[in-house]
Write a protein that holds these residues in place. Sequence first.
Motif, short mmCIF file in Angstrom:
data_model
loop_
_atom_site.label_atom_id
_atom_site.label_comp_id
_atom_site.label_asym_id
_atom_site.label_seq_id
_atom_site.Cartn_x
_atom_site.Cartn_y
_atom_site.Cartn_z
N ALA A 176 12.23 11.40 -43.10
CA ALA A 176 11.09 10.53 -43.42
C ALA A 176 9.85 10.96 -42.63
O ALA A 176 8.73 10.98 -43.16
N TYR A 177 10.03 11.29 -41.36
CA TYR A 177 8.90 11.74 -40.54
C TYR A 177 8.28 13.00 -41.13
O TYR A 177 7.06 13.11 -41.27
N ALA A 178 9.14 13.97 -41.49
CA ALA A 178 8.63 15.22 -42.05
C ALA A 178 7.92 14.99 -43.38
O ALA A 178 6.93 15.67 -43.69
N ARG A 179 8.41 14.04 -44.16
CA ARG A 179 7.79 13.75 -45.45
C ARG A 179 6.41 13.15 -45.28
O ARG A 179 5.49 13.42 -46.07
N GLU A 180 6.21 12.34 -44.23
CA GLU A 180 4.94 11.65 -44.02
C GLU A 180 3.92 12.49 -43.25
O GLU A 180 2.72 12.21 -43.29
N LEU A 181 4.38 13.52 -42.53
CA LEU A 181 3.50 14.26 -41.63
C LEU A 181 2.33 14.95 -42.36
O LEU A 181 1.19 14.89 -41.87
N PRO A 182 2.54 15.62 -43.49
CA PRO A 182 1.41 16.30 -44.14
C PRO A 182 0.26 15.35 -44.47
O PRO A 182 -0.92 15.70 -44.27
N ALA A 183 0.58 14.15 -44.95
CA ALA A 183 -0.49 13.19 -45.28
C ALA A 183 -1.25 12.77 -44.03
O ALA A 183 -2.47 12.59 -44.08
N LYS A 184 -0.56 12.63 -42.90
CA LYS A 184 -1.23 12.25 -41.66
C LYS A 184 -2.17 13.35 -41.19
O LYS A 184 -3.29 13.08 -40.73
N ILE A 185 -1.70 14.59 -41.29
CA ILE A 185 -2.56 15.71 -40.88
C ILE A 185 -3.77 15.82 -41.80
O ILE A 185 -4.92 15.97 -41.33
N ALA A 186 -3.55 15.72 -43.10
CA ALA A 186 -4.66 15.81 -44.05
C ALA A 186 -5.66 14.68 -43.83
O ALA A 186 -6.88 14.89 -43.91
N ALA A 187 -5.15 13.48 -43.54
CA ALA A 187 -6.05 12.34 -43.30
C ALA A 187 -6.88 12.55 -42.04
O ALA A 187 -8.06 12.15 -41.99
N THR A 188 -6.30 13.18 -41.03
CA THR A 188 -7.05 13.46 -39.80
C THR A 188 -8.17 14.45 -40.09
O THR A 188 -9.31 14.28 -39.61
N VAL A 189 -7.86 15.49 -40.86
CA VAL A 189 -8.90 16.47 -41.23
C VAL A 189 -9.99 15.80 -42.06
O VAL A 189 -11.19 16.02 -41.83
N ALA A 190 -9.60 14.96 -43.02
CA ALA A 190 -10.58 14.29 -43.87
C ALA A 190 -11.50 13.39 -43.04
O ALA A 190 -12.71 13.32 -43.29
#
Length: 433
Positions: free
Chosen positions: A137-151
């Motif tokens: 679950a952590y790995a599944r959610e991580l890309p969205a968190k990184i992308a949101a930080t960049v955005a």
Amino acid sequence: MKASIAAPILSLITTLAAAGEAASTFRAGVATRDVTPSAPVPLWGYASRRDAPSEGVRDPLLARAIVLEAGGSKLAVVALDLGRGPTPAMMAAIREALAPRGFAGVMICGSHTHHGPVIELTDEPDRGRGKFDAAVAYARELPAKIAATVAEADDRLEPASIRAAGKDVPMNRNRHSKRDPKSTDPRLTVIRVDRADGSPLALLVNFAAHPVMRPADDLTFSADFPGAMRAAIEGRLNAPALFLQGAGGDMSPNPPPDVRGPDEFGRALGMEALALAEAAATAEPVAPTIAVTTESHDFGTRLDLANPLNRLIYGRIFFPELVENLAAEFAGGMRPETTTALLGDSIGLVGLPGEPFHGHATRLRDRADLPHALVLGCCNGHFLYFPTIDAAAEGGYGADPRMAPIALGAGERMLDRALVALYRMRGRFPGEE
């Protein structure tokens, strides 16, 4: 075993902001997000732990993004308190999420802390499902968190200037070689990003040393010495700091005689970075242009992970579910991606998806004809160690096929292509078709 390098498959994507009129100024924005797992998951790094779950949080794990823009070309650099860069599937998800924002390149870099979570487990039988659902679950959610930080950083763009400074500090050591004298890469480089009024917006710090100062039997999450380094800088500079791991595959911390443990070491390194930040404040500003080249490669391997015996051995060293995911990722060879960015005509950034030995960074600096040429390790992926050819000939941990399964000379080939990109983006090859 394949001992030769397959011919690179080059998917060359180059964006040149420098091709036309230079922008009058950079714009920059910074954002931070806590990416510490909320549930116990296996920890990344030390094989002796195998799949032992984490036991709480010593200090939070952060994703910190800086977005730089000039002339309509944007580059995102993300510093992660994780052991590695995102997996290929994660990178694809991050790029898809950020596609509407038109980035020329993204460089998402793990600090290589050995007190972060395993991120390779997936929702497949024998690869994580059922046994490691919290990690999946952590790995599944991580890309969205990184992308949101960049955005978020992209939404905060404001006029900025960029300056850099570097010096050698004897705070790392060669943990691999038996040759005397043992070579190192002691270069500490800071990139200072200032607001229009001259106040600091962010400080990027590049240094090569494994963040392994907390013991393996400590099962808490921690950023290790880079976290203490950040705190020291931010307490004085009143601006966020990003730690960008260098070519640290064979580099370990080398604390001064009066320094003990990761917190003191991080503070000492932070003080050196602050001195460089002060020097950078009066340096010549970087011309506001950005150029980015992203290149894919296709290499053979020195070790066949499809072989059941090799997978069994790896499974006993680490744990089977992790090895199954790595075997799937490396099936049919290794396909790393490198990202090379040029800021003005003075700062070159070369992102390598693994743990390059220090010789790659020192040779790049010698050849790049730039005031500052930096290797960023654990960037946009992780294909284990990239030893130099001479280090592989010497052998030992990190240079043998078990931990450096990529084909011999792969590191040199990737750095040669990055060097070509750095010269090409400066127009040094006139008459090219």
